[in-house]
Design an enzyme around this catalytic site. Structure first.
Site, PDB file in Angstrom:
ATOM      1  N   SER A 275     -23.734   3.312  41.611  1.00 45.86           N
ATOM      2  CA  SER A 275     -22.326   3.255  41.210  1.00 45.86           C
ATOM      3  C   SER A 275     -21.490   4.174  42.109  1.00 45.86           C
ATOM      4  O   SER A 275     -21.564   4.040  43.340  1.00 45.86           O
ATOM      5  CB  SER A 275     -22.221   3.612  39.733  1.00 45.86           C
ATOM      6  OG  SER A 275     -20.973   3.260  39.223  1.00 45.86           O
ATOM      7  N   ASP A 368     -22.665  -7.916  37.275  1.00 42.10           N
ATOM      8  CA  ASP A 368     -22.105  -6.567  37.136  1.00 42.10           C
ATOM      9  C   ASP A 368     -20.664  -6.681  36.655  1.00 42.10           C
ATOM     10  O   ASP A 368     -19.800  -7.203  37.370  1.00 42.10           O
ATOM     11  CB  ASP A 368     -22.192  -5.853  38.493  1.00 42.10           C
ATOM     12  CG  ASP A 368     -21.886  -4.363  38.404  1.00 42.10           C
ATOM     13  OD1 ASP A 368     -21.166  -3.952  37.460  1.00 42.10           O
ATOM     14  OD2 ASP A 368     -22.341  -3.610  39.280  1.00 42.10           O
ATOM     15  N   HIS A 403     -24.836  -3.759  35.823  1.00 39.11           N
ATOM     16  CA  HIS A 403     -24.493  -2.636  36.673  1.00 39.11           C
ATOM     17  C   HIS A 403     -25.576  -1.549  36.705  1.00 39.11           C
ATOM     18  O   HIS A 403     -25.895  -1.004  37.755  1.00 39.11           O
ATOM     19  CB  HIS A 403     -23.179  -2.023  36.161  1.00 39.11           C
ATOM     20  CG  HIS A 403     -22.646  -0.913  37.001  1.00 39.11           C
ATOM     21  ND1 HIS A 403     -22.089  -1.125  38.253  1.00 39.11           N
ATOM     22  CD2 HIS A 403     -22.575   0.419  36.791  1.00 39.11           C
ATOM     23  CE1 HIS A 403     -21.695   0.041  38.762  1.00 39.11           C
ATOM     24  NE2 HIS A 403     -21.979   0.986  37.901  1.00 39.11           N
TER      25      HIS A 403
END
Lengths: 469, 467
Positions: A275, A368, A403
């Protein structure tokens, strides 16, 4: 049966009444003729690393007996997570989870590790949970039990035919854990046992902040010195420190601390980010004169950010967009993937990945919902193609994955609670992913990450790296 | 359920890996960082396992076609060092895999994936035997790879600048944990009705089959085999019967009678988590004799099956409470001593030396019996005893009850697999230090241990768990 009620009742049941109940149960079982008395669950290994596969076998059932296998664990926050699968024993009264098909439950099909990755919070739990281990020096303890019939609830202690316990650790024996509080840097260093020198990884998580150690502990268990780096702090009094930490110099200092460690091979270093950690990793690799990794792994990340400016400003600009551009799903979970879409074309709004000089592995979850990882990966490929360094790029794209692509067999949360930084407000974020596909992505990507790191960081003595991934 | 879970978590916590302490790593010194390559990658999987589970050990990223030594090291609970070495050669890809490659010599040779564990021997101190006292923690074995073929236990770490590696330098090392208790197994001390023992309960409600587990005349209370049996799903009672301060004295004689063993068997059978009528007995040496006596001469208890390891069918001396004199002095004519002065006890149990009234009433055997014996057993004439038992059972048509297994080259102490064995060790220090010759050569003894354990588990499973 609701968990909350039973939890209190069970404490009283344990002693005299429970024992009396067991005696009655015992008489019932021992009068049963034929196979089916004394069923046994074996687990191999009973103690494993978190990414190690296990074999669960149930023996001494009746032939063709319908049974439910159930797993249960308690998180550090005291929430219970469970999974279950429906099986039928063979002619010998045996069920082998690694070879037999689950006919239903929280997972189905041939899934040797389904009892771990398909775990969800038990009915009645608080909403928005995510399973994360903070203390990596102790294992995750999972109870596996087998019940008669194909059931979906009522998994009580007394009615299990058999039970086994397994411990799953993030740290192999001999891995050394050290707090790093040096040069303004906060982190935890994990070093494998042995004289070294070891290749090393600077390990960065995302905008949720805090100090997350478990992936680094696991990397050290595979032969990499790994520094889990904290760069966003949750602590109230740390705000001044926190905003300072979002400068390139902070990460450069961390990289240098790792590089200079006596057990680290200073020319065998990698960055691994998830991330926002990926965004930082890309930025450092291209623009920093100090950070020179031999390879780079970016999970669920993007190259889109304000460059030519401090990292803090980039982060704060993103934060300012949240209210304006956030969507929500039907359950009021926030979807952030549009915050940086469309992918900008201006050079100062994304990291110039055409300038990367080392191999780059991108891990993309196609579902995601938090970050436009797929679109970013596509744009990065175009940029690298145009710049002539496309040969350095490997992209692993997983349909149905969300994600939070974490080490394998950890439970999947499609959405969970999140603490916004620095506002310290609690929201619920949609991460995305469908559990089975997401779990496959976690297992496969972790194997590929380890192979990638080994290929580029462990070099055979004649200097030639192993064959390409 | 979840309240019980909390109690379970606490009991498990005692068995989990200890709270990690910050250390500076296994090796004191570090390698010279001017070397530009990394250490080779040594892996041992699984790194935490039960002692009877084999593990895979491999090394990658070595220089190809070069000599290396793989070494194991373990510190006993008394702080004594045990060590084993083996010599290998890396292949063209720079790998060594112990389940694939032949050892060229050292503590063992040939294809021996677990050789580093069973060939461990004490360093510098004689008469040691490796026995785990505290079964809730593991043995930690350090497995390392060293350059060249070396034997020394003082291998240096690191290298001299500009001179490459010293011969026998440690290149990589990992730790593996060897456990006697699986997670979830519970340990309960038993001190009721005069019994001295430790009960091990598998995880789960049960009910389970059960085993009464007994060792030999060394006395005391050894728990590790019982813990391992519980890890395989048997409620197991490790029972002391002599040489324990909580038992009636004196220490070096057996001062409990048949009632003691009847009480133990009865407690097991009536335990709420034991399947009534599914209790077996396992004994080694004098424990094997007691197991046979339970199966043959104690009509009030009915074991479902019995395993005797290296055990006699009778003794040439009286071991009960009537004996007040030092039995060694009285019966010395039945012992021999080897050239090093180690005592060979075999004579006491040789059937021809045992008066008929001291022999067990073999014909009264009431349940299946598995007898395991070593052909180089210098402590007990186990083979000769099995021969006589087999003959006597055959005479009354009970041959079908007996399974006999014997192992060439093995010695008296047939213990769980992949654990070190010794040919000689200290037997007792009263009235003077005495070393016993157990017999056996390392490699055939390790084969015996592995096979005997599998056969024992299979036998117990077959007779106690199925119909």
């Amino acid at each position: 049966m609701r968990v909350g009620m039973f939890m209190n009742g069970a404490r009283i049941l344990l002693y005299p009444r429970f024992v009396a109940g067991l005696n009655n149960y015992k008489r019932l079982i021992t009068t049963m003729a034929g196979k089916g008395s004394c069923p046994l669950i074996t687990m191999q290994p009973s103690r494993g690393l978190i990414d190690e596969k296990f074999q669960i076998t149930v023996k001494n059932l009746l032939p063709g007996q319908a049974v439910t296998l159930h797993s249960l664990t308690q998180s550090e926050d005291s929430d219970f997570w469970e999974a279950f699968g429906h099986y039928v024993s063979d002619g010998k009264g045996t069920v082998k989870v690694a070879e037999d098909v689950s006919l239903g439950g929280s997972y189905d099909g041939l899934e040797p590790m389904g009892l771990l990755w398909s775990m969800k919070p038990v009915p009645g739990s608080r909403p928005g949970l995510r399973f994360r281990k903070k203390d990596v020096c102790t294992p995750v303890v999972v109870r596996i039990a087998v019940y008669t019939g194909h059931i979906g609830d009522g998994f009580t202690e007394a009615s299990a035919l058999a039970r086994a316990v397994t411990e799953r650790s993030y740290m192999a024996p001999g891995v050394c854990r050290t707090d790093i509080r040096q040069g303004g840097v906060r982190g935890t260093l994990f070093v494998p046992p042995g004289p070294g020198p070891f290749p090393a990884v600077l390990d960065m998580w995302g905008g949720g902040g805090g100090l997350v150690e478990y992936r680094s502990a696991l990397l050290a268990s595979h032969g990499y010195a790994s520094l889990a780096l904290e760069y966003l702090s949750h602590s109230e009094g740390q705000n001044a420190w926190a905003s300072q930490s979002l400068e390139e110099q902070y990460f450069e200092t961390a990289f240098t601390i790792l590089k200079d460690h006596p057990r680290v091979a200073s020319d065998r270093m990698a960055l691994l980010g998830l991330s926002f950690g990926s965004s930082i990793a890309l930025r450092l690799t291209v623009y920093s004169k100090v950070v020179n990794p031999r390879c780079l792994v970016c999970i669920s990340g993007s190259h889109v950010q304000l460059v030519g400016n401090s990292i803090s400003n980039s982060f704060h600009e993103f934060n300012m967009n949240i209210n304006g551009m956030t969507r929500t799903d039907d359950n009021n979970n926030l979807i952030w993937r549009n915050l940086i879409l469309p992918i900008p074309t201006e050079a100062n709004r994304k990291v110039q990945v055409g300038r990367i000089k080392c191999p780059l592995l991108l891990i993309v979850g196609e579902d995601d919902q938090n970050w436009p990882t797929a679109e970013s990966a596509e744009d990065m490929e175009k940029m690298m193609e145009a710049a002539g360094n496309r040969h350095l790029l490997t992209t692993l794209s997983y349909p149905g994955a969300g994600h939070l692509i974490e080490p394998p067999y950890s439970p999947h949360a499609r959405a969970s609670n999140f603490m916004l930084f620095p506002q310290r407000t609690k929201v619920s974020l949609l991460w995305g992913g469908e559990t089975k596909a997401h779990s496959y992505a976690q297992e496969d990507s972790w194997q590929k990450i380890l192979m990638f790191l080994e290929e580029h960081l462990y070099v055979s003595p004649n200097g030639v790296p192993l064959s390409k991934l | 359920m979840y309240g019980v879970w909390e109690g379970l978590s606490q009991s498990i916590h005692a068995c989990t890996l200890p709270r990690f302490k910050k250390t500076s790593g296994i090796m004191g010194a570090v390698r010279n960082k001017s070397a530009q390559s990394t250490a080779p990658l040594l892996t041992a999987t699984p790194s935490r396992a039960l002692v009877d589970q084999p593990i895979e050990i491999g090394i990658q990223h070595l220089p190809p076609d070069k000599p290396f030594t793989v070494r194991s090291r373990l510190h006993s609970e008394d702080g004594e060092l045990w060590e084993a070495f083996s010599h290998y050669r890396s292949d063209q890809k720079g790998t060594v895999i112990l389940s694939r490659d032949q050892s060229l010599g050292g503590s063992y040779s040939g294809l021996e994936p677990m050789g580093l564990f069973w060939s461990l021997q004490p360093v510098g101190v004689e008469g040691l035997r490796l026995r785990k006292k505290y079964v809730e923690t593991p043995f930690t074995v350090e497995v390392s790879v060293l350059s060249d073929h070396v034997r020394s236990s003082d291998s240096p770490v690191g290298c001299h600048v500009g001179q490459g590696l010293e011969e026998g330098a440690v290149l990589a090392a990992v730790n593996v944990e060897r456990w006697y208790m699986a997670p979830g197994v519970r340990r309960v001390e038993v001190r009721e009705q005069g019994l001295v023992g430790t009960l091990f309960l598998p995880a789960g409600p049960g009910p389970f089959p059960a085993v009464l587990d007994m060792w030999g005349m060394g006395g005391g209370l050894s728990e590790y085999r019982a813990a391992l049996l519980a890890s395989h799903g048997f409620v197991t009672l490790a029972l002391a019967y002599c040489g324990h301060e909580e038992l009636p004295g004196p220490l070096h004689t057996v001062n409990v009678g048949e009632q003691y063993f009847e009480t133990a068997m009865g407690q097991l059978d009536r335990h709420p988590q034991v399947c009534t009528g599914r209790v077996g007995v396992l004994g080694l040496c004098f424990g094997g004799y007691l197991a046979l006596r339970i199966a043959m001469e104690m009509p009030n208890i009915s074991p479902r099956c019995v395993v005797g390891i290296s055990g006699p069918g009778g003794l040439g001396i009286n071991m009960t409470r009537d004996q007040t004199n030092d039995f060694l002095k009285e019966n010395q004519k039945l012992f021999r001593f080897d050239e090093q002065g180690n005592v060979i006890f075999r004579g006491i149990t040789m059937p021809s030396n045992v008066p008929p009234n001291y022999k067990l009433k073999v014909e009264s055997l009431r349940c299946p019996l598995q007898l395991i014996a070593a052909e180089d057993d210098q402590c007990c004439a186990a083979i000769e005893c099995i021969d006589e038992i087999e003959e006597r059972l055959g005479a009354v048509g009970k041959s079908g009850l007996l399974t006999r297994i014997q192992y060439p080259g093995a010695g008296h102490l047939i213990e769980p697999p992949y654990t070190p064995s010794v040919r000689v060790s200290l037997f007792h220090t009263y009235p003077k230090k005495l070393m016993a010759l157990w017999g056996g050569e390392l490699q055939p003894h390790s084969v015996a241990q592995e096979d005997a354990w599998n056969r024992t588990l299979g036998f117990l499973d077959h007779h106690l768990r199925t119909d």
